[in-house]
Motif scaffolding. Sequence first.
Motif, PDB file in Angstrom:
ATOM      1  N   PHE A 153       0.924  -1.391   0.157  1.00 35.49           N
ATOM      2  CA  PHE A 153      -0.092  -0.109  -0.128  1.00 35.49           C
ATOM      3  C   PHE A 153       0.778   1.296  -0.005  1.00 35.49           C
ATOM      4  CE2 PHE A 153       0.094  -1.965   4.329  1.00 35.49           C
ATOM      5  CZ  PHE A 153       0.668  -0.654   4.972  1.00 35.49           C
ATOM      6  N   VAL A 260      -1.497 -13.144  -3.814  1.00 34.88           N
ATOM      7  CA  VAL A 260      -1.709 -12.549  -2.599  1.00 34.88           C
ATOM      8  C   VAL A 260      -1.381 -11.137  -2.769  1.00 34.88           C
ATOM      9  CG1 VAL A 260      -0.665 -12.642  -0.381  1.00 34.88           C
ATOM     10  CG2 VAL A 260      -0.400 -14.593  -1.486  1.00 34.88           C
ATOM     11  N   MET A 278     -13.073 -10.812  -1.106  1.00 32.27           N
ATOM     12  CA  MET A 278     -12.878 -11.712   0.021  1.00 32.27           C
ATOM     13  C   MET A 278     -12.964 -10.710   1.354  1.00 32.27           C
ATOM     14  SD  MET A 278     -10.128 -14.243   0.462  1.00 32.27           S
ATOM     15  CE  MET A 278      -9.721 -15.041   2.250  1.00 32.27           C
ATOM     16  N   VAL A 279     -12.246  -9.434   1.207  1.00 31.26           N
ATOM     17  CA  VAL A 279     -12.011  -8.637   2.336  1.00 31.26           C
ATOM     18  C   VAL A 279     -13.216  -8.194   2.898  1.00 31.26           C
ATOM     19  CG1 VAL A 279     -10.954  -6.570   3.248  1.00 31.26           C
ATOM     20  CG2 VAL A 279      -9.641  -7.852   1.649  1.00 31.26           C
ATOM     21  N   VAL A 282     -14.856 -11.006   4.651  1.00 25.02           N
ATOM     22  CA  VAL A 282     -14.200 -11.377   6.000  1.00 25.02           C
ATOM     23  C   VAL A 282     -14.949 -10.266   7.036  1.00 25.02           C
ATOM     24  CG1 VAL A 282     -12.066 -11.275   7.316  1.00 25.02           C
ATOM     25  CG2 VAL A 282     -12.286 -12.146   5.131  1.00 25.02           C
ATOM     26  N   VAL A 290     -16.006 -16.212   1.550  1.00 28.09           N
ATOM     27  CA  VAL A 290     -14.634 -16.535   2.154  1.00 28.09           C
ATOM     28  C   VAL A 290     -14.146 -17.902   1.560  1.00 28.09           C
ATOM     29  CG1 VAL A 290     -13.235 -16.452   4.097  1.00 28.09           C
ATOM     30  CG2 VAL A 290     -15.271 -14.928   4.112  1.00 28.09           C
ATOM     31  N   ALA A 298      -6.224 -20.281  -3.028  1.00 25.39           N
ATOM     32  CA  ALA A 298      -5.227 -21.566  -2.744  1.00 25.39           C
ATOM     33  C   ALA A 298      -5.152 -22.305  -3.983  1.00 25.39           C
ATOM     34  CB  ALA A 298      -5.874 -22.449  -1.590  1.00 25.39           C
ATOM     35  N   TYR A 301      -2.947 -20.784  -6.470  1.00 23.78           N
ATOM     36  CA  TYR A 301      -1.253 -20.954  -6.040  1.00 23.78           C
ATOM     37  C   TYR A 301      -0.513 -22.459  -6.144  1.00 23.78           C
ATOM     38  CZ  TYR A 301       2.115 -19.725  -2.296  1.00 23.78           C
ATOM     39  OH  TYR A 301       3.206 -19.454  -1.516  1.00 23.78           O
TER      40      TYR A 301
ATOM     41  N   MET B 141       1.518 -24.883   4.110  1.00 28.37           N
ATOM     42  CA  MET B 141       2.316 -23.904   3.414  1.00 28.37           C
ATOM     43  C   MET B 141       1.781 -23.709   1.931  1.00 28.37           C
ATOM     44  SD  MET B 141       6.184 -24.266   4.809  1.00 28.37           S
ATOM     45  CE  MET B 141       7.128 -23.274   3.434  1.00 28.37           C
ATOM     46  N   ILE B 143      -1.260 -23.180   1.120  1.00 29.93           N
ATOM     47  CA  ILE B 143      -2.333 -21.958   1.077  1.00 29.93           C
ATOM     48  C   ILE B 143      -1.321 -20.772   1.407  1.00 29.93           C
ATOM     49  CG2 ILE B 143      -4.450 -21.250   1.993  1.00 29.93           C
ATOM     50  CD1 ILE B 143      -4.808 -23.933   3.370  1.00 29.93           C
ATOM     51  N   PRO B 144      -1.519 -19.580   0.658  1.00 26.94           N
ATOM     52  CA  PRO B 144      -1.069 -18.504   0.825  1.00 26.94           C
ATOM     53  C   PRO B 144      -1.206 -17.857   2.162  1.00 26.94           C
ATOM     54  CG  PRO B 144      -2.131 -18.227  -1.247  1.00 26.94           C
ATOM     55  CD  PRO B 144      -2.169 -19.548  -0.677  1.00 26.94           C
ATOM     56  N   LEU B 146      -1.661 -14.928   3.568  1.00 25.78           N
ATOM     57  CA  LEU B 146      -2.628 -13.824   3.822  1.00 25.78           C
ATOM     58  C   LEU B 146      -3.903 -14.319   3.652  1.00 25.78           C
ATOM     59  CD1 LEU B 146      -2.505 -10.478   4.417  1.00 25.78           C
ATOM     60  CD2 LEU B 146      -2.889 -10.439   1.801  1.00 25.78           C
ATOM     61  N   ILE B 147      -3.926 -15.223   2.680  1.00 27.20           N
ATOM     62  CA  ILE B 147      -5.605 -15.714   2.419  1.00 27.20           C
ATOM     63  C   ILE B 147      -6.045 -16.454   3.632  1.00 27.20           C
ATOM     64  CG2 ILE B 147      -6.768 -17.157   0.637  1.00 27.20           C
ATOM     65  CD1 ILE B 147      -5.817 -14.541  -0.448  1.00 27.20           C
ATOM     66  N   LEU B 150      -6.686 -14.488   6.568  1.00 25.55           N
ATOM     67  CA  LEU B 150      -7.987 -13.522   6.396  1.00 25.55           C
ATOM     68  C   LEU B 150      -9.156 -14.463   6.648  1.00 25.55           C
ATOM     69  CD1 LEU B 150      -7.666 -11.729   2.986  1.00 25.55           C
ATOM     70  CD2 LEU B 150      -8.391 -10.849   5.144  1.00 25.55           C
ATOM     71  N   MET B 151      -9.084 -15.835   6.148  1.00 25.54           N
ATOM     72  CA  MET B 151     -10.088 -16.947   6.182  1.00 25.54           C
ATOM     73  C   MET B 151     -10.433 -17.098   7.645  1.00 25.54           C
ATOM     74  SD  MET B 151     -10.510 -20.545   4.592  1.00 25.54           S
ATOM     75  CE  MET B 151     -10.008 -21.378   6.147  1.00 25.54           C
ATOM     76  N   LEU B 231       4.892  -6.767   8.114  1.00 27.15           N
ATOM     77  CA  LEU B 231       4.144  -6.652   6.908  1.00 27.15           C
ATOM     78  C   LEU B 231       2.849  -6.994   6.911  1.00 27.15           C
ATOM     79  CD1 LEU B 231       6.912  -6.468   4.136  1.00 27.15           C
ATOM     80  CD2 LEU B 231       5.743  -4.344   5.479  1.00 27.15           C
ATOM     81  N   ALA B 234       0.544  -5.427   9.269  1.00 24.35           N
ATOM     82  CA  ALA B 234       0.025  -4.069   8.931  1.00 24.35           C
ATOM     83  C   ALA B 234      -0.760  -4.121   7.600  1.00 24.35           C
ATOM     84  CB  ALA B 234       1.431  -3.438   8.314  1.00 24.35           C
ATOM     85  N   SER B 235      -0.640  -5.106   6.733  1.00 18.71           N
ATOM     86  CA  SER B 235      -1.609  -5.255   5.350  1.00 18.71           C
ATOM     87  C   SER B 235      -3.045  -5.715   6.143  1.00 18.71           C
ATOM     88  CB  SER B 235      -1.051  -6.437   4.699  1.00 18.71           C
ATOM     89  OG  SER B 235       0.192  -6.377   4.196  1.00 18.71           O
ATOM     90  N   LEU B 239      -6.358  -3.730   5.775  1.00 20.18           N
ATOM     91  CA  LEU B 239      -7.586  -4.110   5.325  1.00 20.18           C
ATOM     92  C   LEU B 239      -8.581  -4.036   6.144  1.00 20.18           C
ATOM     93  CD1 LEU B 239      -6.257  -7.324   3.483  1.00 20.18           C
ATOM     94  CD2 LEU B 239      -6.730  -5.044   2.248  1.00 20.18           C
TER      95      LEU B 239
END
Lengths: 323, 306
Positions: A153, A260, A278-279, A282, A290, A298, A301, B141, B143-144, B146-147, B150-151, B231, B234-235, B239
């Motif tokens: 950001f 990400v 998604m945000v 959440v 979500v 996922a 990725y 590992m 799954i990212p 951050l995602i 969030l979940m 980080l 902070a992200s 959000l």
Amino acid sequence: MHPIVRTVLQRLGLGLLTLFVVSVIIFSSLQFLPGDFATSVLGQAATPETVAAFRRELGLNEPAITRYIQWIGGVLQGDFGSSFSGRSQGREREVMELIGPRLWNTLFLAGMTAIIAVPLALTLGITAALYRNSFYDRAVNATTLTTISFPEFFVAYILILVLATLWKVFPSLANVRESTELADRIYMTALPALTLTLVIVAHMMRMTRAAIINLLASPYIEMARLKGVSKSNVIIKHALPNAWAPIVNVIAFNLAYLVVGVVVVEVVFVYPGVGQLMVDAVTTRDIPVVQACALIFAATYILLNLFADIVSIVTNPRLLHPR
Amino acid sequence: MSTDDQTYSAAGEVASVAERRTWWDRTWRNLKKAPVTAWFGMIVISFYFILAVFAPLLAPYGESQIFDTPYAPWSSEFWFGTDQLGRDVLSRLIYGARNTIGIAVATTALSFLIGGSLGVMAAINRSWLDQGLSRFVDVLMAIPSLIFSLMLLSIFGSNVINLIIIIAVLDATRVFRLARAVSLNVVVMDYVEASRLRGESLGWVMRRDILPNILPPMVAEFGLRFCFVFLTIASLSFLGVGIQPPTADWGSMVRENAQLISFAEYDMKAAMTPLLPAGAIALLTVAVNFVVDWFLHKTSGIRDEK
């Protein structure tokens, strides 16, 4: 069976297994919801009957395995169930309806970033490796080390400040619609794509540089040089065939990273993509949305990493014989 | 000890030739050789540390003290203006150092406690425990992070305790990998076998035999993991699902003041306000990276490039 085919099939199997376990984890997250969840979704005014009906619809009375099979069966046919939001007013929305157009937007942003970032990073990385320790190399290195440490950001807002408010080159909001023309779309997506590019070029360039330097230090390259092969031939004929595996790995790894990074950047630029959805989901605790977004991220990725693995096996026969 | 001057004392002899250096002395000699970047990093880190510890003394106003004018311009009264509710931005920046860095340090420490101990244990055990943990870590590992966080936050709800636990557990997977990999080289040493035959407990072997030998890479990793955790938090706060208001925190401060950026033509200073907390985050990560880089170079000569 050919050993390469066998190893590739093994990797594919392993990847599918990982996907399966990940989907189980994402699904079972619903189990940990607090007990009063139905009431909080439907609002205080909901009658006990509606709450009971909602719990029945979530299937909380059935065994978890049955529900998982129903859920994954739906997912495989592109049906993620219906969203929690708007339940209290009696309006239901399919999750797929929410995600569909946004997924296309996110892919557009990621694709645009990849088209700019990959060639740029590879050129920078390879040239920095070739002219190692020169002024050029040091400048590129110092710049990328700094951008790696910046949160997304921060980069985004600096770009907005410079390119959108001081000099109005690009719009600061990227609220594209379905009806937006391609040229307009590219123009509006320019700043988000530029932010993501700055973030991933740094990683990609450093990894490419390290891979190439590693390769150029190997004895067979020195041999080729000593026997008088021209500089460009050393790179094209001797170094490049072995460099493909690490380079493809670097690209896939960074595209996975992009998945990400896209979340934060979409929120900054109010870009209607899956990350922003998604945000929002959440914050409102809209679990089906979500889950669907998490599964999409996922899966992308995992598939990208799987692809990188397979390419490196195919291009590097040495990996067939792990020590 | 005999004070008889007929006896020969090696210590006395040597001491007269060269004085043994104290710990402080050795540290100072090492520091003097440090490059400019490492010095810069250390100065920045200590500056942040002082800010975080003495926040209530240094901040001109309270953390959530509200004044009459929201979005007040920069002035001698409010150095960096006020935010959308009329809170002093400078004070919130100073308190933010305490909250943001404190939470990130706590998270990293917890993740090292979990990941480090499990990793060393897996390296010693090398049977079902190792297999089970390693496969579990592989899946996490995939799954990212951050995602995934969030979940998990959407399920358990966003508060500071959940945030610390969730990120620590997800980050512990990376620590586990490293701890396991470096301790595998130590576990095969004879002295580890000797102490196991002697009947020392698992905890003793982990603490006395293995930990001292894996410390340098783990310390460097602590710095890098700290940056990553910092980080991520902070992200998440940016959000809006991380540290919740009214707690002052740099990530959420960026989000709250973000609209100011569109007034850059009229008031350049006001437009800089959201960049201050974001810049504070960036500066700390750069500083930690510089110090870690120097530390890695010094302790082992391992770097990510040749």
